[in-house]
Design an enzyme around this catalytic site. Structure first.
Site, PDB file in Angstrom:
ATOM      1  N   CYS A 114       0.800  -1.241   0.114  1.00 23.73           N
ATOM      2  CA  CYS A 114      -0.091   0.068   0.162  1.00 23.73           C
ATOM      3  C   CYS A 114       0.801   1.240  -0.087  1.00 23.73           C
ATOM      4  O   CYS A 114       0.426   2.358  -0.388  1.00 23.73           O
ATOM      5  CB  CYS A 114      -0.850  -0.062   1.237  1.00 23.73           C
ATOM      6  N   HIS A 259      -4.011   7.108   1.291  1.00 25.98           N
ATOM      7  CA  HIS A 259      -4.325   5.830   0.644  1.00 25.98           C
ATOM      8  C   HIS A 259      -5.583   5.429   1.108  1.00 25.98           C
ATOM      9  O   HIS A 259      -6.020   5.330   2.326  1.00 25.98           O
ATOM     10  CB  HIS A 259      -3.223   4.843   1.077  1.00 25.98           C
ATOM     11  N   ASN A 289     -10.055  -0.757  -2.165  1.00 25.10           N
ATOM     12  CA  ASN A 289      -8.806  -0.586  -1.617  1.00 25.10           C
ATOM     13  C   ASN A 289      -7.935  -1.120  -3.058  1.00 25.10           C
ATOM     14  O   ASN A 289      -7.836  -2.326  -2.886  1.00 25.10           O
ATOM     15  CB  ASN A 289      -8.132  -1.306  -0.473  1.00 25.10           C
TER      16      ASN A 289
HETATM   17  O1  UT7 Z   1      -4.636  -1.240   2.889  1.00 27.96           O
HETATM   18  C1  UT7 Z   1      -3.802  -2.055   3.599  1.00 27.96           C
HETATM   19  C2  UT7 Z   1      -4.157  -1.831   4.861  1.00 27.96           C
HETATM   20  N1  UT7 Z   1      -5.550  -2.413   5.351  1.00 27.96           N
HETATM   21  C3  UT7 Z   1      -6.389  -1.660   6.333  1.00 27.96           C
HETATM   22  O2  UT7 Z   1      -5.945  -0.531   6.458  1.00 27.96           O
HETATM   23  C4  UT7 Z   1      -7.602  -2.286   6.744  1.00 27.96           C
HETATM   24  C5  UT7 Z   1      -7.666  -2.162   8.189  1.00 27.96           C
HETATM   25  N2  UT7 Z   1      -8.633  -2.964   8.702  1.00 27.96           N
HETATM   26  C6  UT7 Z   1     -10.052  -3.005   8.437  1.00 27.96           C
HETATM   27  O3  UT7 Z   1     -10.368  -1.990   7.617  1.00 27.96           O
HETATM   28  C7  UT7 Z   1     -11.206  -3.526   9.177  1.00 27.96           C
HETATM   29  O4  UT7 Z   1     -10.353  -4.235  10.383  1.00 27.96           O
HETATM   30  C8  UT7 Z   1     -11.767  -4.577   8.375  1.00 27.96           C
HETATM   31  C9  UT7 Z   1     -12.856  -3.860   7.409  1.00 27.96           C
HETATM   32  C10 UT7 Z   1     -11.021  -5.401   7.642  1.00 27.96           C
HETATM   33  C11 UT7 Z   1     -12.880  -5.426   9.427  1.00 27.96           C
HETATM   34  O5  UT7 Z   1     -13.624  -4.535  10.133  1.00 27.96           O
HETATM   35  P1  UT7 Z   1     -13.747  -4.733  11.796  1.00 27.96           P
HETATM   36  O6  UT7 Z   1     -14.708  -3.655  12.238  1.00 27.96           O
HETATM   37  O7  UT7 Z   1     -12.603  -4.678  12.259  1.00 27.96           O
HETATM   38  O8  UT7 Z   1     -14.439  -6.155  11.883  1.00 27.96           O
HETATM   39  P2  UT7 Z   1     -13.943  -7.371  12.631  1.00 27.96           P
HETATM   40  O9  UT7 Z   1     -13.088  -8.216  11.670  1.00 27.96           O
HETATM   41  O10 UT7 Z   1     -13.646  -7.055  13.971  1.00 27.96           O
HETATM   42  O11 UT7 Z   1     -15.539  -8.081  12.642  1.00 27.96           O
HETATM   43  C12 UT7 Z   1     -16.640  -7.705  13.486  1.00 27.96           C
HETATM   44  C13 UT7 Z   1     -17.850  -8.593  13.133  1.00 27.96           C
HETATM   45  C14 UT7 Z   1     -17.446  -9.875  13.380  1.00 27.96           C
HETATM   46  O12 UT7 Z   1     -18.770 -10.497  13.941  1.00 27.96           O
HETATM   47  P3  UT7 Z   1     -18.927 -10.406  15.484  1.00 27.96           P
HETATM   48  O13 UT7 Z   1     -17.943 -11.639  15.677  1.00 27.96           O
HETATM   49  O14 UT7 Z   1     -18.886  -9.467  15.966  1.00 27.96           O
HETATM   50  O15 UT7 Z   1     -20.432 -11.247  15.613  1.00 27.96           O
HETATM   51  C15 UT7 Z   1     -17.392 -10.474  12.118  1.00 27.96           C
HETATM   52  O16 UT7 Z   1     -17.741 -11.796  11.904  1.00 27.96           O
HETATM   53  O17 UT7 Z   1     -18.196  -8.377  11.787  1.00 27.96           O
HETATM   54  C16 UT7 Z   1     -18.119  -9.654  11.096  1.00 27.96           C
HETATM   55  N3  UT7 Z   1     -17.683  -9.513   9.813  1.00 27.96           N
HETATM   56  C17 UT7 Z   1     -18.467  -9.340   8.660  1.00 27.96           C
HETATM   57  N4  UT7 Z   1     -19.668  -9.176   8.458  1.00 27.96           N
HETATM   58  C18 UT7 Z   1     -20.268  -9.161   7.301  1.00 27.96           C
HETATM   59  C19 UT7 Z   1     -16.365  -9.653   9.338  1.00 27.96           C
HETATM   60  N5  UT7 Z   1     -16.064  -9.312   8.069  1.00 27.96           N
HETATM   61  C20 UT7 Z   1     -17.433  -9.176   7.492  1.00 27.96           C
HETATM   62  C21 UT7 Z   1     -18.033  -8.987   6.254  1.00 27.96           C
HETATM   63  N6  UT7 Z   1     -19.395  -8.969   6.070  1.00 27.96           N
HETATM   64  N7  UT7 Z   1     -17.200  -8.858   5.320  1.00 27.96           N
END
Ligand code: UT7
Length: 332
Positions: A114, A259, A289
């Site tokens: 990135c 980014h 992204n």
């Molecule tokens: O460019 C390179 C750098 N990359 C980044 O900067 C990415 C940085 N990270 C992020 O943007 C976020 O961490 C994500 C968007 C990838 C994930 O978001 P989050 O708020 O951290 O979600 P999480 O992984 O903590 O999951 C929260 C909940 C979980 O459910 P429970 O356990 O709370 O019931 C997941 O199972 O959301 C659920 N979940 C989803 N639900 C629907 C995780 N991914 C998804 C999905 N659709 N795609």
């Protein structure tokens, strides 16, 4: 010493639009979850037989060259940033050179994910400032849709990443206090495995095994929470570093181009610097992204919208896999 000006910007995105609703067919997700957590509404996926990482780079480069008003034969050096090269080796820079019919100039591939565009900008700046080269073509291009899996197993990556390319033409200038004012690069390899694609690699005698095909270990992996936490801290720090190095204040920034990793990250940085909406450029809603391509695509669209005219101070910053991160301040 010379300074480095950005004299042309261009971009290309594949025609196939994949909406969040489309992704709902393949995995347990929803348009509302993706929109709320990332800001993304849709992304582009490449067309096999038409788009490749190098070919998309060529299209972006041609636009940048045309807008710069230079002859492509004036280009002295190519820098190509990508984490998704056409081949394992050689890099995509030589393919772009061949496809564009450029002279036998050097072509350097950059692998800092990135942050690839910011690293590339910094390398180009050093070559130009010191007089080694006069005109450099810098490209960021990614074909990521073919290594994400549209399934529950691949969900964490599949909802975020997209394909596209952006390019800039950089040229020597003798005007002081113009062009690239400074670049700031960082890395912390202790987090290398938090956002990675492990296979095919060189750690095993057999680079690809049937097991890898089945167990999902050929897919990229991201510890999203951890990446998010480091991103917000380091984005802010590296932007402050750039401002301090140039004795500038946040309100001197005319346009911040982060980014495009996650809209929530961009909004957090915007808040930390107290910037109004019109000073922060976001297009993640349309493209997801696009890793090394995200900043040059955004630059090109910002230019089209008249946001980066002469004299404007533009701050760019990136954070991602490695971890690597960096910033650049540019006076147009
Ligand atoms: O460019 C390179 C750098 N990359 C980044 O900067 C990415 C940085 N990270 C992020 O943007 C976020 O961490 C994500 C968007 C990838 C994930 O978001 P989050 O708020 O951290 O979600 P999480 O992984 O903590 O999951 C929260 C909940 C979980 O459910 P429970 O356990 O709370 O019931 C997941 O199972 O959301 C659920 N979940 C989803 N639900 C629907 C995780 N991914 C998804 C999905 N659709 N795609």
């Amino acid at each position: 010493m010379y300074s480095t000006q950005i004299i042309g910007v261009g971009h290309y995105v594949p025609e196939t639009i994949i909406t969040n609703t489309e992704l709902e067919k393949y995995m347990d997700t929803s348009d509302s979850w993706i929109t709320e957590r990332t800001g993304i509404k849709e992304r582009r996926f490449f067309t096999e037989g038409k788009d490749t990482t190098a070919k998309m780079g060529v299209k972006a480069a041609n636009m940048a060259i045309q807008r710069a008003g230079i002859d492509k034969m004036d280009i002295d050096f190519i820098i190509f940033a990508t984490l998704s090269p056409d081949y394992y080796f050689p890099g995509s820079g030589v393919l772009l050179q061949r496809e564009m019919g450029l002279r036998h100039i050097g072509a350097l591939d950059i692998r800092t994910q990135c942050s690839g565009f910011i690293y590339g900008l910094s390398v180009a700046d050093q070559f130009i400032k010191t007089g080694m080269y006069k005109t450099i073509l810098l490209v960021g291009s990614e074909t990521q849709s073919n290594f994400i899996e549209l399934s529950n197993r691949g969900r964490s990556m599949a909802v975020i990443f997209g394909d596209g390319a952006g390019a800039v033409v950089l040229q020597r200038s003798e005007q002081p206090n113009q062009g690239i004012l400074s670049t700031h690069l960082h890395a912390d390899g202790s987090y290398a495995e938090e956002l990675m694609c492990q296979h095919p690699g060189t750690q095993r005698k057999q680079r690809i095994t049937p097991d890898m095909l089945n167990d999902g270990s050929l897919l990229p992996y991201m510890n999203g929470n951890m990446v998010f936490k480091h991103a917000v801290v380091n984005f802010e720090a590296v932007i402050r570093e750039a401002l301090e190095a140039n004795q500038l204040q946040p309100d001197n920034i005319d346009l911040l181009i982060p980014h495009q990793a996650n809209l929530r990250i961009s909004q957090y940085i915007q808040k930390q610097f107290g910037l109004p909406d019109e000073k922060v450029f976001n297009n993640i809603q349309k493209y997801g992204n696009t890793t090394a391509a995200s900043i040059p695509i955004a630059l090109s669209e910002a230019w089209e919208q008249g946001l980066i005219g002469r004299g404007k101070l533009v701050c760019m910053a990136a954070f991602g896999s490695g971890f690597t991160w960096g910033s650049a301040l540019v006076r147009f």
